[in-house]
Design a protein around this motif. Structure first.
Motif, mmCIF file in Angstrom:
data_model
loop_
_atom_site.group_PDB
_atom_site.id
_atom_site.type_symbol
_atom_site.label_atom_id
_atom_site.label_comp_id
_atom_site.label_asym_id
_atom_site.label_seq_id
_atom_site.Cartn_x
_atom_site.Cartn_y
_atom_site.Cartn_z
ATOM 1 N N ASN A 121 0.795 -1.021 -0.082
ATOM 2 C CA ASN A 121 -0.173 0.043 0.000
ATOM 3 C C ASN A 121 0.852 1.267 0.044
ATOM 4 N N LEU A 122 0.589 2.316 -0.782
ATOM 5 C CA LEU A 122 1.360 3.582 -0.850
ATOM 6 C C LEU A 122 0.703 4.527 -0.405
ATOM 7 N N TYR A 123 0.954 5.523 0.261
ATOM 8 C CA TYR A 123 0.342 6.854 0.718
ATOM 9 C C TYR A 123 1.048 8.089 0.564
ATOM 10 N N TRP A 124 0.284 9.085 0.294
ATOM 11 C CA TRP A 124 0.838 10.484 0.164
ATOM 12 C C TRP A 124 0.192 11.217 1.462
ATOM 13 N N TYR A 125 1.056 11.879 2.389
ATOM 14 C CA TYR A 125 0.342 12.741 3.242
ATOM 15 C C TYR A 125 1.096 14.169 3.223
ATOM 16 N N ARG A 126 0.383 15.146 3.745
ATOM 17 C CA ARG A 126 0.681 16.457 3.885
ATOM 18 C C ARG A 126 0.810 16.697 5.283
ATOM 19 N N GLN A 127 1.635 17.596 5.644
ATOM 20 C CA GLN A 127 1.584 18.163 7.087
ATOM 21 C C GLN A 127 1.868 19.488 7.023
ATOM 22 N N ALA A 128 1.165 20.336 7.497
ATOM 23 C CA ALA A 128 1.360 21.869 7.531
ATOM 24 C C ALA A 128 2.401 21.865 8.883
ATOM 25 N N ALA A 129 2.887 23.233 8.732
ATOM 26 C CA ALA A 129 3.608 23.548 10.028
ATOM 27 C C ALA A 129 3.123 23.429 11.403
ATOM 28 N N GLY A 130 3.763 22.252 12.227
ATOM 29 C CA GLY A 130 3.279 22.055 13.494
ATOM 30 C C GLY A 130 1.908 21.316 13.736
ATOM 31 N N ARG A 131 1.629 20.853 12.450
ATOM 32 C CA ARG A 131 0.139 20.100 12.538
ATOM 33 C C ARG A 131 0.297 18.592 12.441
ATOM 34 N N GLY A 132 -0.905 17.986 12.321
ATOM 35 C CA GLY A 132 -0.647 16.468 12.199
ATOM 36 C C GLY A 132 -0.638 16.143 10.477
ATOM 37 N N LEU A 133 -0.724 14.865 10.453
ATOM 38 C CA LEU A 133 -0.660 14.589 9.054
ATOM 39 C C LEU A 133 -2.094 14.195 8.471
ATOM 40 N N GLN A 134 -1.962 14.884 7.325
ATOM 41 C CA GLN A 134 -3.399 14.839 6.338
ATOM 42 C C GLN A 134 -3.130 13.698 5.102
ATOM 43 N N LEU A 135 -3.925 12.678 5.078
ATOM 44 C CA LEU A 135 -3.765 11.858 4.192
ATOM 45 C C LEU A 135 -4.523 12.400 2.782
ATOM 46 N N LEU A 136 -3.525 12.419 1.583
ATOM 47 C CA LEU A 136 -3.985 13.004 0.441
ATOM 48 C C LEU A 136 -4.597 11.907 -0.412
ATOM 49 N N PHE A 137 -3.835 10.921 -0.665
ATOM 50 C CA PHE A 137 -3.932 9.817 -1.551
ATOM 51 C C PHE A 137 -3.461 8.467 -1.184
ATOM 52 N N TYR A 138 -3.826 7.250 -1.372
ATOM 53 C CA TYR A 138 -3.379 6.130 -1.155
ATOM 54 C C TYR A 138 -3.704 5.253 -2.444
ATOM 55 N N SER A 139 -2.757 4.305 -2.361
ATOM 56 C CA SER A 139 -3.116 3.312 -3.581
ATOM 57 C C SER A 139 -2.842 2.043 -3.088
ATOM 58 N N VAL A 140 -3.609 0.809 -3.662
ATOM 59 C CA VAL A 140 -3.486 -0.570 -3.118
ATOM 60 C C VAL A 140 -2.776 -1.186 -4.270
ATOM 61 N N GLY A 141 -2.624 -0.611 -5.300
ATOM 62 C CA GLY A 141 -2.199 -1.390 -6.619
ATOM 63 C C GLY A 141 -1.738 -0.606 -7.898
ATOM 64 N N ILE A 142 -1.101 -0.824 -8.897
ATOM 65 C CA ILE A 142 -0.600 -0.291 -9.788
ATOM 66 C C ILE A 142 -2.210 0.602 -10.661
ATOM 67 N N GLY A 143 -2.037 1.594 -10.773
ATOM 68 C CA GLY A 143 -3.210 2.344 -11.510
ATOM 69 C C GLY A 143 -4.242 2.632 -10.330
ATOM 70 N N GLN A 144 -4.482 2.205 -9.225
ATOM 71 C CA GLN A 144 -5.429 2.369 -8.352
ATOM 72 C C GLN A 144 -5.097 3.309 -7.319
ATOM 73 N N ILE A 145 -5.760 4.589 -7.219
ATOM 74 C CA ILE A 145 -5.601 5.859 -6.593
ATOM 75 C C ILE A 145 -6.814 6.134 -6.058
ATOM 76 N N SER A 146 -6.781 6.278 -4.529
ATOM 77 C CA SER A 146 -8.080 6.909 -4.054
ATOM 78 C C SER A 146 -7.429 8.187 -3.245
ATOM 79 N N SER A 147 -8.597 9.230 -3.753
ATOM 80 C CA SER A 147 -8.235 10.580 -2.971
ATOM 81 C C SER A 147 -9.043 10.744 -2.023
ATOM 82 N N GLU A 148 -8.428 11.345 -0.920
ATOM 83 C CA GLU A 148 -8.954 11.826 0.492
ATOM 84 C C GLU A 148 -9.545 13.066 0.318
ATOM 85 N N VAL A 149 -8.935 14.082 -0.111
ATOM 86 C CA VAL A 149 -9.345 15.448 -0.115
ATOM 87 C C VAL A 149 -9.226 16.043 -1.522
#
Lengths: 113, 111
Positions: A32-60
């Motif tokens: 599984n692959l993930y992209w997170y973004r973290q603003a300064a001094g803040r927590g981690l916001q999940l942006l995208f995750y993928s369970v396989g080639i070409g499979q992308i789920s967008s959170e925001v």
């Protein structure tokens, strides 16, 4: 052993310019692959995750997109950066089976000017 | 989506003191994770918990998976200066690709 590589480490880009951040994982298959973004001094916001080639789920919904052209490669992109896209971007992987925790890359510090 | 409430937001303690932080959620998780993040780096996994009631230690760190599966805590005993950083809890669902993070606890240790 498994390792995760993320680059570049830092990036300064003008508003309206494109973006491409790359992440690769070694030593495992079908992660599984993930992209997170973290603003300064803040927590981690999940942006995208993928369970396989070409499979992308967008959170925001936003002007970012992600792609997984190969099993162990995850790319975060934008056609036109906004000031609000500045932040610390983190790629992570987790084993698919059995279920396991996520392991993070070193992060990319993006500053949009 | 599921929200994790992590507290406290920050802690200022003296070297040698014990530390306790916790995470609660309105949702049930199958896995609770605790991470530590140093400035400018990615979070590093400290402890993973897989069963309700599980108590796991990693050196001076101890974490527990709450019986209700809606909470977890992390204790650090005899803190040292290198414990400084931001500690994050994360809850993971059975399908593995849905993992939520708390807002973090920023720990400062005074020598």
């Amino acid at each position: 052993s498994q390792t995760i590589h993320q680059w570049p480490a830092t990036l300064v880009q003008p508003v309206g310019s494109p973006l491409s951040l790359e992440c690769t994982v070694e030593g495992t298959s079908n992660p599984n692959l993930y992209w997170y973004r973290q603003a300064a001094g803040r927590g981690l916001q999940l942006l995208f995750y993928s369970v396989g080639i070409g499979q992308i789920s967008s959170e925001v919904p936003q002007n970012l997109s992600a792609s997984r052209p190969q099993d162990r490669q995850f790319i975060l992109s934008s056609k036109k950066l906004l000031l609000s896209d500045s932040g610390f971007y983190l790629c992570a992987w987790s084993p698919l089976r059995p279920v396991g925790p996520a392991f993070f890359g070193q992060g990319t510090r993006l500053t949009v000017v | 989506g599921q929200q994790l409430n992590q507290s406290p937001q920050s802690m200022f303690i003296q070297e040698g003191e014990d530390v306790s932080m916790n995470c609660t959620s309105s949702s049930i998780f199958n896995t609770w994770l605790w991470y530590k993040q140093d400035p400018g780096e990615g979070p590093v996994l400290l402890i993973a918990l897989y069963k309700a009631g599980e108590l796991t230690s990693n050196g001076r760190l101890t974490a527990q998976f709450g019986i209700t599966r809606k909470d977890s805590f992390l204790n650090i005993s005899a803190s040292i200066p290198s414990d400084v950083g931001i500690y994050f809890c994360a809850g993971q669902l059975y399908n593995n690709n849905d993992m939520r993070f708390g807002a973090g606890t920023r720990l400062t240790v005074k020598p």
